[in-house]
Each structure stands twice: as structure tokens, then as C-alpha cells.
Design an enzyme around this catalytic site. Sequence first.
Site, PDB file in Angstrom:
ATOM      1  N   HIS A   1       1.612 -25.442 -16.374  1.00 40.86           N
ATOM      2  CA  HIS A   1       2.766 -24.684 -15.894  1.00 40.86           C
ATOM      3  C   HIS A   1       2.943 -24.840 -14.389  1.00 40.86           C
ATOM      4  O   HIS A   1       4.041 -25.112 -13.904  1.00 40.86           O
ATOM      5  CB  HIS A   1       2.628 -23.209 -16.244  1.00 40.86           C
ATOM      6  CG  HIS A   1       3.809 -22.404 -15.819  1.00 40.86           C
ATOM      7  ND1 HIS A   1       4.770 -21.975 -16.700  1.00 40.86           N
ATOM      8  CD2 HIS A   1       4.197 -21.974 -14.596  1.00 40.86           C
ATOM      9  CE1 HIS A   1       5.697 -21.315 -16.029  1.00 40.86           C
ATOM     10  NE2 HIS A   1       5.366 -21.296 -14.742  1.00 40.86           N
ATOM     11  N   GLU A   2       1.863 -24.667 -13.648  1.00 41.76           N
ATOM     12  CA  GLU A   2       1.981 -24.749 -12.193  1.00 41.76           C
ATOM     13  C   GLU A   2       2.327 -26.160 -11.742  1.00 41.76           C
ATOM     14  O   GLU A   2       3.163 -26.350 -10.857  1.00 41.76           O
ATOM     15  CB  GLU A   2       0.686 -24.270 -11.534  1.00 41.76           C
ATOM     16  CG  GLU A   2       0.343 -22.816 -11.804  1.00 41.76           C
ATOM     17  CD  GLU A   2       1.485 -21.871 -11.478  1.00 41.76           C
ATOM     18  OE1 GLU A   2       2.262 -22.152 -10.541  1.00 41.76           O
ATOM     19  OE2 GLU A   2       1.617 -20.851 -12.171  1.00 41.76           O
TER      20      GLU A   2
ATOM     21  N   HIS B   1       5.956 -26.947 -11.854  1.00 40.49           N
ATOM     22  CA  HIS B   1       6.763 -26.546 -10.696  1.00 40.49           C
ATOM     23  C   HIS B   1       6.881 -27.708  -9.712  1.00 40.49           C
ATOM     24  O   HIS B   1       7.946 -27.950  -9.138  1.00 40.49           O
ATOM     25  CB  HIS B   1       6.136 -25.345 -10.002  1.00 40.49           C
ATOM     26  CG  HIS B   1       6.414 -24.040 -10.675  1.00 40.49           C
ATOM     27  ND1 HIS B   1       7.698 -23.567 -10.863  1.00 40.49           N
ATOM     28  CD2 HIS B   1       5.587 -23.100 -11.190  1.00 40.49           C
ATOM     29  CE1 HIS B   1       7.639 -22.393 -11.471  1.00 40.49           C
ATOM     30  NE2 HIS B   1       6.370 -22.092 -11.688  1.00 40.49           N
TER      31      HIS B   1
END
Length: 633
Positions: free
Chosen positions: A428-429, A432
Site C-alpha cells: 500500500h505505501e 503511493h
Amino acid sequence: MHGLLLAAAGLLSLPLHVVAHPQPSTSLAGRGVDLDAYRMADRSSYMSSDDMKLKQPAIASLSGGNYVDTATEVVKRMMPGMTFRMADDHYVGESGISHLYFRQTMHGMDIDNADFNVNIGKDGKVLSFGHSFYTGPAPDRAPVEKRDFSGPMRAFHGACKALNLPINADKATIQTMNEHEVMFVGTSGAMSDPQGKLCYMAKEDGTLALTWRVETDMGDNWLLSYVDAKETDKVHNVVDYVSHATYQVYRWPIPDPTEGKREIVENPWNLKTSPFTWISDGKTNYTTTRGNNAIAQANFDGGEDYLNNYRPNSKNLKFEYPYAPNMSPPKSYIDASVTQLFYSANIVHDLYYMLGFTEKAGNFQVNNHGQGGKGNDFVILNAQDGSGTNNANFATPPDGKPGRMRVYIWTKAKPARDSSFEAGTVIHEYTHGLSNRLCGGPANSGCLNGMESGGMGEGWGDFFATAIRLKPNDNRNANYVHGEWVNNSPKGNRLYPYSTNLQTNPLVYTSCNKYNEVHAIGTVWCSILYEVLWNLIDKHGKNDGPTPVFENGVPNDGKYLAMKLVLDGMAIQPCKPTFVQARDAIIDADMNLTKGSNKCELWKAFAKRGLGVGAKYDPKNRTGSKAVPKECQ
């Protein structure tokens, strides 16, 4: 202009000492400031391939020459009489689409939130374009001629005061970098020297403001603050390069430590995507968790230093360390934590590279070995970061500057849980970083700071983490909850499970009307993309292997095809996109990649959750639609 900047700086070098609580927060809440109030509006327009053929046939028929000339001609025709510059981060993606980015200028200065992106297809014709160019009244004279604005130090003071930043500038001086940019040297409290840039900014009321863009890297927030150049106590907008989240996390490919056992893997890298392996940058071979793609270490105090921080070292390259979920305290297994974080981040790097996030697209690598883009920007991975708990974040500066991922200890269970061991956090990170580099081009990391575009940033992270964790026996009835393990709760940390069942998850496009928070909006976006995922899997099947299989550049299964189209859509869509524009970009991505063979599967997925043909964006009153094109009925 150099003399003007220095003169203004000399007159206005005021002492500054602002104190704030060092509590990490996505909104600077620990300092009494809500960053959401400073978000830029999502004001881009997007002309899809189908719309262009109907509304701009002359543009659609443009071809010949090189793609740079074609794209420049598009901007000239669509914005006659306006001045602009081409960014230096244009590239031809792995899908054959040429992506070009332009910035509007006024009196020789950037309008910092006025962008134009053009996508040229494999056939040399214009695929689509989007823009947020300013079309309102222009100032009749350049500000340097009128000299009616304040200097950079006063603007720096204004940004720090308005945002309550803990920066001491008692001994600060100004160093001129170029005609419109300065650096504030001699400050303390920021992770690097703050910078200032004189530029215009298009305001929501349709007017233009002259601003100082003040850049301050505070660790948990990396801010671009647009301070009015005349009234320096006024901050118009703030962009934060850091994306914060509390997410579902799991060990690759295991969802969390409760669903599998640790094992020893040998040489896990892919030499096509990491030709130097994970522990070399092509010049230096390392015996620790450092290489071309990432550098991982402990960061117990949450500080900015990382090169000198502790990381495991193994001369025989055996990074094998004990860990069990019941071990405590977390520092007792830091070697295993750093190793796991390093492993997961590199796996994501290699997968995203296969899907198109390469050097020229702005990926994270020290050595780009002549493949384009800017190097010297691996991802800094901080395990057990002491700057917070129950969270994780990723800072995405423009291409050429390292990304920074911080993962924290979670205290919602006893003993506390380390999110390095759940790869979903890393996926998820890292996503980004992917979305911020692709949307608007590698040199522009501020394109996902609006409420809806920022929400999509969160949703993309959830989508990739969910798609990657699918199990071999899953079908479209499979539901996935985010955050069970780290939150110590079967409900996770999302509004609803991700599901194709509208009773299990009732979210539709118009649900965004009642949400004013990016993670909630992101849950809506991922819920829509989850429908896309299963429509494509039902048509093309599901590859349960760790990497996609390509046939003529197209993944041969639905799971990786969905991921590829979503990734390509990020690069096609305009800066600060809306759901509607991102939908159109994904459909255009399929038009380019498969000649539109999945058009109806995509439209039906979007329409099921209210993002059909008639859906319209309004930040307070979105209009939903379940309609699909006639050929898909």
C-alpha cells in the site's frame, strides 16, 4: 531578478522560532492545523479517446512527425495564445504510450497548479489529453516589474507560523538557486534545507495569485505551502508529499503471520527488473539490507538520519534471523523486521517494474543504468520507526530524490505487532510512490493532493494490496477485510469489506458525497476497482503465480491485466483527477493495450457502483449512473 530576491531577503530576514508538538499526524493535528483545509481543488478536465473523436476530430486525426511535436501541437490548438513549457520527464511507457507533460507559464513564471498532459498512442495518434490550465484574467505586468511583493524570508515565516512548524530560523540566510528559487540555509527542525520558489497559483475563485512556494520536509509531512507573496500571513494551499495510512498488511504472499510460516528463500530477485540484484547498485556490492532499489534500517528514534542507522550485516549473505509474533519487545527481533521490510519492498519494485513502472516512468532506483529517468532515488525504508505508532507513511518527492517509507509498531494487540511482517503495508505505501510518480509525470509529485484525487491514492494502495493477496481458490464471491491483524480486529480498518456483493459492501460513487476524508473516499474507489478486477478475471482467468505472463505485451490473465490497466491509467489521467477521469483513463488504457477488447467488462464494473456513462463530478453533489454504452447493453 537575482538582485531583487537578495534585496528582499536581506530586508526581511526576521528571526523565527516556532515550537510544536512532535506528534505525527496526517493533518498536523498535533500542531492544531488541519491540512485537509488547505487541499487543492480537483479541477482538471480530461478528453478521452471516444470523446475526442466526437468533440475534437481535428485533434484526434493529428499524426506524423515525432510525438513531442504532436503533443505540443495539441496544447497550442487547445490553448491558443497561452504560454507554457514542456517538462523534461516525458517518456514512452512499456505499453507504447508516449506521456508528455506541460506546465503553463505567465510572465516567465510557472503557474504551479496548471498542467497539461498529452498521451500519444502506439499508432502515433493522440490517445487522450487532460489539463488544468488557467483561463481567467491575466496580470498585465510581470511582478518583477512592479516589485509589489514580499521577499522569500517573510513567506517562509508565514508558512511556519500558519502551519505551526517547529523550525528555528534565527540564523537563517538565503541562498539564491536560480532566477525564481531560493534555499533557506542555517535553519534547524526540518530534515533538509527548506526552499522557496516564486510562482503563480490558480485559485478556486478563478483568479490568479502570486505566491512563494515554501518547501519544508518535516519527516511525517513534506510540505509545499503556497504563501501569498503580498499577504504572507495567508497560505492558499498546501501539498503534502507524504501519504499516511493504517492498512491491511500481510507477508508476501501470505496475508499475515497467522496464515503461514517463515521460510528461507534463495536469490529472490528478478534479474530482468533488478539486474544488479537487490544488494548491489552496479558499483558497490553490499552485505547488508542496501542495494539499488532500497535501503532498510531501524529507526527507533524517528529521526532523519538513515545512512548511519543500524541494519543487519551478513558477510555470507545469510539474512536469517529469529522471529515469532509472540516475541517482545519489538527491538528483540529488529534484524528480522528490517530484513522482511527490505524483502517486501524489493518484491514490489520488481512487480511494478514488470507492469510498467520503469526508470523512465520515474521509479525508485540509485542506478538507472542508461534506461532513462533520474537516479539516486532508492526508497529509504525505516523499520520500527519511533516517530509514531499504529500507522505507516510514504513520502514521494519528484524523480531523482529518494522516497521514504516509515512503518510503525502497532499497539492494538499484546504483544505489540510490527507491520514490517505484513506485506500489505509495504504494498500500500509503495503504491503511493507509484501513483504519485505516474500521475502528472515523474517530476510532479503534487497531483494527488485534492480530496477526491487523494482518496484515489489511498484506494489504489488498497486495490494492489488486495489483488496481490488473492488466493488460488478465490472467485468473485471472495471478500477481503483490511487491517485484521495489526488492528487485532476481524472488522479491520475500512468502512466495509471489499466485495462484489452490494449487500456486504453497499458503497457506490455517490457515497463520496457524505465523506470528507481521503481514506473513506479511497475505500469507495477500491470497491469500484474490485468489480473491475473480478470482471476481468471472469473473462481471462487468474494467474496465481507471483509474476504476470505477457503475450504481445498484454498480461494473459485477468488479475494482472487489471493491475496493468490501472497502472497505465495512472499515467494517462490528468493531474488532480476525479473518479470519472480516472475511469476514462483506464478505459483508454485498455483501448491502447488491447484495442478495447475489454471495454464492456470495464463499463459494467464501473456502472455497477454508480460510475457509469452519466456519472458527473461535483465535490458536494456527485451524480451517479448505472448506464453503460449502447454496445454494452
